[in-house]
Design an enzyme around this catalytic site. Sequence first.
Site, PDB file in Angstrom:
ATOM      1  N   ASP A 142      31.387  31.031  32.616  1.00  0.00           N
ATOM      2  CA  ASP A 142      30.881  31.569  31.351  1.00  0.00           C
ATOM      3  C   ASP A 142      30.797  30.382  30.394  1.00  0.00           C
ATOM      4  OD1 ASP A 142      30.608  32.587  28.811  1.00  0.00           O
ATOM      5  OD2 ASP A 142      32.166  34.116  29.003  1.00  0.00           O
ATOM      6  N   ASP A 149      27.963  37.681  30.604  1.00  0.00           N
ATOM      7  CA  ASP A 149      27.969  36.319  30.051  1.00  0.00           C
ATOM      8  C   ASP A 149      28.272  35.267  31.115  1.00  0.00           C
ATOM      9  OD1 ASP A 149      30.610  36.908  30.499  1.00  0.00           O
ATOM     10  OD2 ASP A 149      31.240  36.771  28.403  1.00  0.00           O
ATOM     11  N   ASP A 171      31.047  41.015  36.162  1.00  0.00           N
ATOM     12  CA  ASP A 171      31.485  40.609  34.820  1.00  0.00           C
ATOM     13  C   ASP A 171      32.442  41.659  34.251  1.00  0.00           C
ATOM     14  OD1 ASP A 171      31.578  38.943  32.550  1.00  0.00           O
ATOM     15  OD2 ASP A 171      30.134  40.224  31.506  1.00  0.00           O
ATOM     16  N   LYS A 172      33.330  41.179  33.381  1.00  0.00           N
ATOM     17  CA  LYS A 172      34.357  42.001  32.718  1.00  0.00           C
ATOM     18  C   LYS A 172      35.332  42.605  33.716  1.00  0.00           C
ATOM     19  CE  LYS A 172      32.457  41.175  28.720  1.00  0.00           C
ATOM     20  NZ  LYS A 172      31.779  39.925  29.149  1.00  0.00           N
ATOM     21  N   TYR A 215      45.521  33.044  27.566  1.00  0.00           N
ATOM     22  CA  TYR A 215      44.337  33.844  27.857  1.00  0.00           C
ATOM     23  C   TYR A 215      43.054  33.166  27.377  1.00  0.00           C
ATOM     24  CZ  TYR A 215      41.084  37.664  27.937  1.00  0.00           C
ATOM     25  OH  TYR A 215      39.991  38.436  28.180  1.00  0.00           O
ATOM     26  N   LYS A 244      39.072  36.676  31.398  1.00  0.00           N
ATOM     27  CA  LYS A 244      39.274  37.065  32.797  1.00  0.00           C
ATOM     28  C   LYS A 244      38.297  36.286  33.666  1.00  0.00           C
ATOM     29  CE  LYS A 244      42.127  40.686  33.657  1.00  0.00           C
ATOM     30  NZ  LYS A 244      43.207  40.012  32.965  1.00  0.00           N
ATOM     31  N   ASP A 245      38.738  35.925  34.871  1.00  0.00           N
ATOM     32  CA  ASP A 245      37.838  35.158  35.729  1.00  0.00           C
ATOM     33  C   ASP A 245      36.939  36.110  36.504  1.00  0.00           C
ATOM     34  OD1 ASP A 245      40.216  35.939  36.811  1.00  0.00           O
ATOM     35  OD2 ASP A 245      40.244  34.389  38.348  1.00  0.00           O
TER      36      ASP A 245
HETATM   37  C1  F6R Z   1      36.514  40.293  28.231  1.00  0.00           C
HETATM   38  C2  F6R Z   1      35.691  39.676  27.208  1.00  0.00           C
HETATM   39  C3  F6R Z   1      35.551  40.362  25.893  1.00  0.00           C
HETATM   40  C4  F6R Z   1      36.401  39.683  24.822  1.00  0.00           C
HETATM   41  C5  F6R Z   1      36.313  40.421  23.472  1.00  0.00           C
HETATM   42  C6  F6R Z   1      37.070  39.685  22.363  1.00  0.00           C
HETATM   43  O1  F6R Z   1      36.500  39.535  29.393  1.00  0.00           O
HETATM   44  O2  F6R Z   1      35.150  38.602  27.371  1.00  0.00           O
HETATM   45  O3  F6R Z   1      35.850  41.722  26.009  1.00  0.00           O
HETATM   46  O4  F6R Z   1      37.735  39.606  25.237  1.00  0.00           O
HETATM   47  O5  F6R Z   1      34.974  40.528  23.077  1.00  0.00           O
HETATM   48  O6  F6R Z   1      36.587  38.409  22.292  1.00  0.00           O
HETATM   49  P1  F6R Z   1      37.050  37.361  21.179  1.00  0.00           P
HETATM   50  O7  F6R Z   1      38.542  37.279  21.257  1.00  0.00           O
HETATM   51  O8  F6R Z   1      36.356  36.107  21.616  1.00  0.00           O
HETATM   52  O9  F6R Z   1      36.560  37.881  19.870  1.00  0.00           O
HETATM   53 MG    MG Z   2      32.358  35.179  27.343  1.00  0.00          MG
HETATM   54 MG    MG Z   3      32.264  37.206  31.681  1.00  0.00          MG
END
Ligand code: F6R
Ligand code: MG
Ligand code: MG
Length: 367
Positions: free
Chosen positions: A12, A53, A132-133, A229, A232-233
């Site tokens: 990402d 992403d 993803d996610k 953190y 997530k991979d």
């Molecule tokens: C999960 C992910 C998103 C972010 C969330 C908060 O893998 O990428 O759910 O964790 O959008 O993101 P930040 O902390 O960057 O605002």
């Molecule tokens: Mg991202």
């Molecule tokens: Mg991702």
Amino acid sequence: MAKVTVSVIKADVGGWCGHSNMHPDLIEIADELLEEAKEKGIIKDYFVAWCGDDLDLIMTHTKGVNNPEVHKLAWDVFNKCTERAKELKLYGAGQDLLVDTFSGNVKGMGPGVAEMEFEERKSEPIIVFVADKTAPSAWNYPLYKMFADPFNTSGLVIDPSMRPGFTFEILDVKKNKMIKLNAPEDLYDILLLIGASSRFIIKRVYRRKDNEIAAVASVEKVNMIAGHYVGKDDPVLIVRCQSGFPAVGEALEPFTYSHLVEGWMRGSHYGPLMPVSLEQATPSRFDGPPRVVALGFQIANGELIGPVDFFEDVAFDRVRQKCNEVADYIRRHGPFEPHRLPLEEMEYTTLPQVLERLKDKWVEVEE
Ligand code: F6R
Ligand code: MG
Ligand code: MG
């Protein structure tokens, strides 16, 4: 004939908008650079895929796994894409590139990797799954169904070359140890481990008849590498199909059930895995639900003939509908388990800081 290597390397390097989608400029840059590398003979062929992403570089070559030249190529692509991501101020530009300089292998540097080398068969169908996610543990359930469950894979009963079964190479991510167990005789032990999917993750599957590689997943834990953190991979998976491996349809069948996986919002929730086409790989609802794309290729003398975007098929409409229903249901838990991950799974989030803030407010319980 030289063996062919399939390398899928992903990272990402910036989301558009937020963590939801891939900006077309990044795909274009990756395409140009991989085309150059193909002309120079570094790789034989490539396809630039994405899911949410995550940018997924699918490459073929004859240099074997862990090849420094191929890994450097992927690293350079991600860096060039990061430059553009920074210009566009894409979200989390370069978020998975954890070090400044490349040192021989992208492992431990942030990107995820799944690679396998094999002798190309008369006809060599493969499926590359990109998600993803979610996390590599998301593949435990589908890999078990594909390679060990005759209710999913009728070939285990019908095809004599599948009858000896498959070997599962399972990683204990907490102890950093690996075990090989054989299906069908070790089925219950396999399930005991991989059912605890936040700790035990399937890395590879081999066909027992001839020890041929059948599947390989990326298992890099980005959050553990960085010590805190950083996302997530989101995992990738390569599966070889047909003629003694699961048929294409048997490899896709597990995804007609949207099992719950870890990931989703802030990498801290369980949610249903939704099979989607490349076009639909845009997790938006509560940054999700977690998505998976399945890209089919025929490999012809190292060239990637494809992709076939399998989950475009209307046959997956019903599971998508189900997934939305499950998402409605589980979201109502809000910050409660079992929607939210248990505390120990969130140890790399900001939660320890919250607990630290409360630490002086605790008092002993008086009888
Ligand atoms: C999960 C992910 C998103 C972010 C969330 C908060 O893998 O990428 O759910 O964790 O959008 O993101 P930040 O902390 O960057 O605002
Ligand atoms: Mg991202
Ligand atoms: Mg991702």
